[in-house]
Design an enzyme around this catalytic site. Structure first.
Site, short mmCIF file in Angstrom:
data_model
loop_
_atom_site.label_atom_id
_atom_site.label_comp_id
_atom_site.label_asym_id
_atom_site.label_seq_id
_atom_site.Cartn_x
_atom_site.Cartn_y
_atom_site.Cartn_z
N ASP A 164 -11.14 2.62 3.98
CA ASP A 164 -11.51 1.23 3.66
C ASP A 164 -13.01 1.04 3.50
OD1 ASP A 164 -9.54 -0.68 3.33
OD2 ASP A 164 -9.23 -1.01 5.47
N GLN A 200 -5.10 -2.28 9.45
CA GLN A 200 -4.91 -3.55 8.75
C GLN A 200 -5.56 -4.69 9.55
OE1 GLN A 200 -3.71 -3.75 5.67
NE2 GLN A 200 -4.14 -5.93 5.61
N LYS A 203 0.84 -1.21 0.00
CA LYS A 203 0.00 0.00 0.00
C LYS A 203 0.88 1.25 0.00
CE LYS A 203 -3.82 -2.44 2.20
NZ LYS A 203 -4.78 -2.64 3.28
N1 LIG Z 1 -8.04 -3.01 6.55
C1 LIG Z 1 -8.09 -4.02 5.66
N2 LIG Z 1 -7.59 -5.21 5.98
C2 LIG Z 1 -7.66 -6.21 5.07
C3 LIG Z 1 -8.20 -6.00 3.78
C4 LIG Z 1 -8.73 -4.73 3.50
O1 LIG Z 1 -9.28 -4.46 2.38
N3 LIG Z 1 -8.65 -3.75 4.45
N4 LIG Z 1 -8.16 -7.00 2.83
C5 LIG Z 1 -7.32 -8.15 3.05
C6 LIG Z 1 -5.87 -7.99 2.71
N5 LIG Z 1 -5.50 -6.95 1.73
C7 LIG Z 1 -5.67 -5.65 2.05
O2 LIG Z 1 -5.28 -5.18 3.03
C8 LIG Z 1 -4.72 -7.27 0.59
C9 LIG Z 1 -4.65 -8.54 0.08
C10 LIG Z 1 -3.82 -8.83 -1.02
C11 LIG Z 1 -3.05 -7.85 -1.58
C12 LIG Z 1 -2.10 -8.12 -2.70
O3 LIG Z 1 -1.60 -7.19 -3.28
N6 LIG Z 1 -1.81 -9.38 -2.97
C13 LIG Z 1 -0.88 -9.76 -4.00
C14 LIG Z 1 0.04 -10.83 -3.49
C15 LIG Z 1 0.92 -10.37 -2.35
C16 LIG Z 1 1.73 -11.53 -1.80
O4 LIG Z 1 2.61 -12.00 -2.51
O5 LIG Z 1 1.46 -11.94 -0.67
C17 LIG Z 1 -1.64 -10.34 -5.20
O6 LIG Z 1 -2.75 -10.84 -4.98
O7 LIG Z 1 -1.10 -10.28 -6.29
C18 LIG Z 1 -3.13 -6.58 -1.08
C19 LIG Z 1 -3.95 -6.28 -0.02
C20 LIG Z 1 -7.37 -8.55 4.52
N7 LIG Z 1 -7.15 -7.43 5.37
#
Ligand SMILES: Nc1nc2c(c(=O)[nH]1)N[C@@H](CN(C=O)c1ccc(C(=O)N[C@@H](CCC(=O)O)C(=O)O)cc1)CN2
Length: 284
Positions: free
Chosen positions: A120, A97, A53
């Site tokens: 969010d 988070q 982020k």
């Molecule tokens: N406050 C929040 N917490 C969480 C959220 C949210 O929207 N707000 N969602 C999820 C996790 N999440 C955001 O925070 C999130 C998940 C995945 C990714 C991402 O970029 N994933 C990459 C892979 C990254 C890796 O290698 O691990 C991908 O999918 O290509 C970003 C944000 C739960 N918590």
């Protein structure tokens, strides 16, 4: 048939390019958007997401405010940081988070946030506005799913959608967003209490799999030509991501979002959209 890829990385890059120009325009008006993050504990996944982020913020010109607390932080200590960001004028929007460590009252933390700084869309007031069909920042993951579907021309209107999962970041808000008049989808929400998941999946034109259960959605459960969005994340002992969707689904579906590279990058891009939109509203 091999499914068309719903490319979250490319779509997120296009969104960020648009946001870069909008952030520059805001700065000319004297407004610098600033995203705050509160990260509690040392979950490697959460650390990675938060780092992503802030990388995104740097790319588009949004200022970063990072607050980190140890796994042992108390409810009161986290609440102090929330109050602090509520008052910090450099922080125009922020997120906590999730998940928070066991023993922390997550809902109480979300309630304490200034709803006008909720980047969010997870503050109870903003979720309530979504229920009431009033303008509000939208939860990032479901909004990312919708943006991907629209970009690739998947018909949402009238579609039978199955959402698997009932968590606060996607499972709960996703059906609310899909059943707005602007989307007009028909939604079935499945979860661990669902008796015959397979029967529901087989009827779906669109599947949003957000259960966090490795390879839960199997090729034989998917209607040929359906759009399948893989949101759930499980990790192997080596930290490799395993999604909710079995790789064989790509041979049956019409569209599929990879995982990684699908909804994850979209979640981050939609967060930036919320931050920039809030700053634009405040700039008038
Ligand atoms: N406050 C929040 N917490 C969480 C959220 C949210 O929207 N707000 N969602 C999820 C996790 N999440 C955001 O925070 C999130 C998940 C995945 C990714 C991402 O970029 N994933 C990459 C892979 C990254 C890796 O290698 O691990 C991908 O999918 O290509 C970003 C944000 C739960 N918590």
């Amino acid at each position: 048939m091999t499914a068309q890829i719903l490319d979250g990385k490319a779509t997120a890059a296009a969104i960020k390019s648009d946001l870069t120009a909008r952030v520059a325009a805001l700065k000319e008006k004297g407004v610098t958007p600033g995203l705050g993050t509160i990260l509690v504990g040392n979950d490697p996944g959460s650390q990675k997401y938060v780092a992503g982020k802030h990388r995104d913020c740097a790319q588009v010109g949004i200022a970063s405010i990072q607050r980190e607390l140890p796994e042992t932080a108390t409810q009161e200590e986290i609440e102090m940081v929330v109050r602090d960001l509520n008052e910090d004028p450099a922080c125009t929007g922020y997120i906590v988070q999730l998940p928070l460590p066991k023993g922390i009252d997550e809902n109480r933390i979300l309630e304490l946030m200034d709803p006008d700084k909720d980047a969010d869309g997870l503050h109870p007031m903003n979720l309530g506005r979504l229920v009431l069909n009033e303008p509000a920042p939208l939860p990032c993951t479901p909004n990312g799913v919708l943006t991907l579907l629209r970009r690739y021309g998947v018909e949402i209107k009238g579609a039978e959608v199955v959402v698997v999962g009932r968590g606060v970041t996607i499972g709960r808000p996703m059906p609310l967003m899909l059943t707005r008049r602007s989307e007009n989808a028909t939604v079935t929400q499945c979860h661990t209490g669902t008796r015959d998941l397979s029967a529901h999946l087989k009827r779906a034109d669109i599947i949003v799999a957000a259960a966090g259960s490795a390879h839960l959605v199997r090729p034989e459960d998917v209607k040929p030509g359906a759009a399948v969005l893989d949101v759930g994340v499980s990790r192997t002992a080596e930290g490799k991501i395993v999604g909710d969707v079995h790789p064989g689904v790509a041979e049956v579906a019409g569209w599929i979002s990879p995982n990684p590279g699908g909804v994850g990058p979209m979640t981050r891009a939609q967060l930036l959209v919320n931050v920039v939109e809030a700053a634009e509203r405040s700039a008038g």
